[in-house]
Design a protein around this motif. Structure first.
Motif, mmCIF file in Angstrom:
data_model
loop_
_atom_site.group_PDB
_atom_site.id
_atom_site.type_symbol
_atom_site.label_atom_id
_atom_site.label_comp_id
_atom_site.label_asym_id
_atom_site.label_seq_id
_atom_site.Cartn_x
_atom_site.Cartn_y
_atom_site.Cartn_z
ATOM 1 N N TRP A 163 5.826 -3.007 1.115
ATOM 2 C CA TRP A 163 6.370 -4.298 0.716
ATOM 3 C C TRP A 163 6.625 -5.241 1.893
ATOM 4 C CZ3 TRP A 163 10.843 -4.243 3.290
ATOM 5 C CH2 TRP A 163 11.577 -3.069 3.357
ATOM 6 N N VAL A 164 6.444 -4.773 3.137
ATOM 7 C CA VAL A 164 6.529 -5.695 4.267
ATOM 8 C C VAL A 164 5.431 -6.750 4.144
ATOM 9 C CG1 VAL A 164 6.256 -5.923 6.760
ATOM 10 C CG2 VAL A 164 7.659 -4.086 5.834
ATOM 11 N N GLN A 165 4.216 -6.306 3.773
ATOM 12 C CA GLN A 165 3.117 -7.253 3.600
ATOM 13 C C GLN A 165 3.388 -8.194 2.432
ATOM 14 O OE1 GLN A 165 0.626 -7.266 5.818
ATOM 15 N NE2 GLN A 165 -0.174 -9.148 4.897
ATOM 16 N N GLN A 166 3.949 -7.663 1.358
ATOM 17 C CA GLN A 166 4.262 -8.506 0.206
ATOM 18 C C GLN A 166 5.330 -9.532 0.560
ATOM 19 O OE1 GLN A 166 5.435 -5.631 -2.700
ATOM 20 N NE2 GLN A 166 3.385 -4.709 -2.856
ATOM 21 N N ALA A 197 -4.918 -13.059 9.973
ATOM 22 C CA ALA A 197 -3.632 -12.811 9.327
ATOM 23 C C ALA A 197 -3.162 -11.404 9.651
ATOM 24 C CB ALA A 197 -3.769 -12.986 7.815
ATOM 25 N N PRO A 198 -1.879 -11.223 9.999
ATOM 26 C CA PRO A 198 -1.387 -9.903 10.396
ATOM 27 C C PRO A 198 -1.273 -8.958 9.207
ATOM 28 C CG PRO A 198 0.439 -11.439 10.220
ATOM 29 C CD PRO A 198 -0.827 -12.235 10.017
ATOM 30 N N LYS A 199 -1.444 -7.701 9.497
ATOM 31 C CA LYS A 199 -1.259 -6.663 8.496
ATOM 32 C C LYS A 199 -0.262 -5.641 9.035
ATOM 33 C CE LYS A 199 -4.412 -8.138 5.557
ATOM 34 N NZ LYS A 199 -4.066 -8.592 4.191
ATOM 35 N N ALA A 200 0.596 -5.153 8.148
ATOM 36 C CA ALA A 200 1.564 -4.153 8.582
ATOM 37 C C ALA A 200 0.857 -2.816 8.768
ATOM 38 C CB ALA A 200 2.665 -4.001 7.536
#
Length: 637
Positions: free
Chosen positions: A343-346, A333-336
């Protein structure tokens, strides 16, 4: 021996410097390397991956600017969620900045232009996003009021910006340079049905450039960079042409060009030469880049500069592309990265939850692996939904009694996006992800009063993406690799054949080929030949109706006024009403027989399983996996 600078200037003590131009294009809201339509992580695209290429390129050259060439706001489920839910929220419930703008601000973009899909959610949404950007957004030929000349037009945005920068010369001294950045939008690409206001007018790219580029130079710009959201196109300029990079490169005063829109890659790896200058990275002696799409490539133009005592000029230039690399289907799974907002990940996780919402069931697999040869249940479902909506609308309009047709195309069709980029929905539960997989763009439904003559011309344009195949020729490439499969429109409600032995009436770009013949034969409606004067009610998209993709634009008086509605919403409403989706497998069209001939085409290796869905297609697999991961298939004509 004199250096290249000394040969150009004739002076050994000329002040010299380098300027590096970095560029992205057609990001389409791909911030993270995740394919929301197939619900899997990928490594071949995403701005978070491109960010590392940007950092590396900056570390190599201190004199660097970063630009974007448009189509950055919309194109993923994350972008749709931002518009539909996060903009409706206020305060702490949503981000104060559009996520793509926030990401671009964090990466330090210096300027950008608009693409046609940046208007997909209306002008209000567009301005809400770009007004908060820390970089200028320009467009010289997007106008709200036309005047006698482009310089007198009232433009939607500033036509250009001049970046006043400090660069370090070859002796280590800091010097000033003025970099003019001008933007262009492709004519004929904006849609009819925006949610707010009337779509602006788009003036011809070349006409606009011929006015503004000398003006920019006269205003003191040392160099001019053209951000043209346009593909390579034909070498001959035709007013209003959508893909115009080749004629644009002949406009005097342009020092570098960034292209896009057509999702092409230029310079192509291994290309020997393009155009009369004999350089693989130049168009008519102008260094040019078209850096793919979705952050797949970073474009790099290195300009060697010299100063003549008054201003900088370009002595030479080189253009290259740097490709995002990584193993597809990594399963991680990608992570910012840290430089991106938390909040990009959220937002990513909220998007996944939203896309996994169940809405219906389907009884059969739906895919478009064989769309290029007439086997396409996925697009058929979209057309059925469009047709049903048009029929319901017509039932409430007693004076509108016409046979109803529906046109759409396989938007996910492999090509430069790779062997996994096809629509595929397995039998069983259908989710919101499935609907986005079947129809990827936020286009709106348009109803057109179309004549038989217009429809035949429409289908001739569709059939023009195929190569000609003469009797007895074997394994002829069905189409060129650079010609996108999403140009293939089919029309549900008609039956017809495509005769590949005949020359195409149009070029793959949509221009008239000069051929007076045609490939569309046996065009029928309910078993009766379609006459030129026959009239139908055609359900299509606003993008196609305005001439998008080189299709014949629809005259405004042939458009039937309907409330604005996104085609994905039409599809969602249809499958929810039906509950259990059962799409027939019979073909809308076939290839006409060509004696002793066969064609060869690429598709996904997964297409082998789907051959049984289309028993009328005489297909065999000849190569399960080439160096790009595509399978190759051969079909008898």
């Amino acid at each position: 021996m004199l250096t290249q600078f000394e040969q150009t200037t004739g002076c050994e003590d000329t002040i010299r410097a380098r300027l590096r131009i970095l560029a992205t294009t057609d990001l389409h809201m791909h911030i993270l390397p995740y394919d929301y339509l197939s619900d899997r992580p990928v490594d071949g695209w995403g701005l978070t991956n491109t960010a590392q290429l940007i950092a590396d390129a900056r570390a190599e050259e201190p004199n660097t600017i970063l630009l974007d060439n448009g189509d950055f706001l919309h194109g993923t489920a994350m972008g749709d969620l931002v518009v539909e839910q996060y903009r409706a929220a206020s305060g702490a419930d949503g981000p104060t900045l559009h996520p793509m703008i926030a990401a671009m601000d964090h990466l330090g973009y210096d300027a950008a232009t608009l693409g046609n899909h940046d208007f997909d959610r209306g002008i209000e949404v567009l301005f809400d996003a770009i007004e908060q950007a820390e970089f200028p957004v320009v467009s010289a030929n997007t106008i709200v009021r036309r005047a006698a000349t482009p310089l007198q037009d009232a433009t939607l945005l500033p036509p250009y910006t001049v970046l006043n920068r400090k660069i370090t010369d070859s002796t280590g001294v800091e010097r000033c340079i003025r970099i003019g950045v001008i933007g262009f939008l492709p004519p004929g690409s904006l849609k009819f049905g925006h949610n707010s206001g009337t779509a602006p007018q788009i003036r011809d790219i070349i006409q606009t450039a011929r006015s503004f580029v000398p003006y920019l130079k006269a205003r003191g710009a040392d160099i001019v960079v053209a951000l043209a959201h346009s593909g390579l196109g034909d070498d001959t300029h035709v007013e209003g042409m959508e893909n115009a990079l080749l004629p644009l490169s002949r406009v005097a005063g342009i020092d570098a060009i960034v292209g896009g829109h057509s999702h092409q890659v230029f310079p192509e790896p291994g290309a020997s030469m393009v155009g009369p200058d004999g350089l693989s990275d130049h168009l008519n002696q102008v260094p040019t880049i078209v850096p793919g799409f979705w952050g797949s490539h970073l474009g790099v133009i290195d300009l060697d500069l010299a100063h003549d005592g008054v201003r900088w000029f370009v002595a030479s230039g080189r253009a290259t592309l740097r490709k995002v690399t990584g193993a597809e289907d990594s399963g991680v799974a990608p992570k910012a990265p840290r430089q991106f907002p938390n909040w990009v990940q959220q937002l990513h996780e909220s998007t996944l939850n939203h896309m996994r919402t169940p809405i219906a069931r389907c009884t059969k697999d739906l895919d478009n692996y064989f769309a290029l040869v007439g086997g396409d249940r996925a697009t058929r479902l979209v057309q059925e939904a469009m047709m049903a909506h048009a029929q319901q609308f017509q039932a409430d309009k007693p004076g509108l009694v016409l046979p109803v047709l529906a046109a759409s195309a396989p938007f996910k069709s492999g090509g430069l996006a790779g062997p996994n980029y096809y629509s595929s929905v397995r039998a069983g539960q259908m989710t919101l992800r499935c609907l986005s997989d079947l129809y990827v763009f936020p286009n709106e439904l348009v109803l057109v009063r179309a004549t038989g003559a217009y429809l035949k011309n429409w289908l001739e344009r569709s059939a023009s993406l195929f190569n000609q195949v003469l009797p007895g020729e074997r394994a002829v490439a069905l189409k060129d690799d650079g010609t996108p499969g999403y140009l293939l429109e089919s029309v549900l409600g008609l039956t017809y054949k495509i005769d590949l032995s005949q020359p195409a009436r149009f070029t793959p770009d949509g221009a008239a080929s000069g051929s007076s013949g045609g490939r569309i034969v046996d065009l029928q409606h309910k078993g009766k030949p379609v006459r030129d004067e026959d009239e139908f009610l055609l359900a299509t998209s606003d993008f196609r109706a305005c001439g998008g993709g080189g299709y014949p634009p629809v005259p405004e008086d042939r458009i039937v006024a309907i409330p604005p509605l996104a085609i994905r919403d039409v599809l969602k409403g249809y499958v929810q009403r039906v509950g259990s989706v059962d799409v027939p497998a019979d073909p809308v069209w076939r290839f006409a027989k060509v004696a002793g001939a066969s064609v060869r085409f690429k598709s996904s290796p997964a297409a082998c399983i789907s051959r049984a869905h289309y028993p009328w297609l005489p297909i065999r697999c000849v190569d399960m996996c080439d160096h790009q991961g595509f399978a190759h298939y051969e079909m008898e004509l």
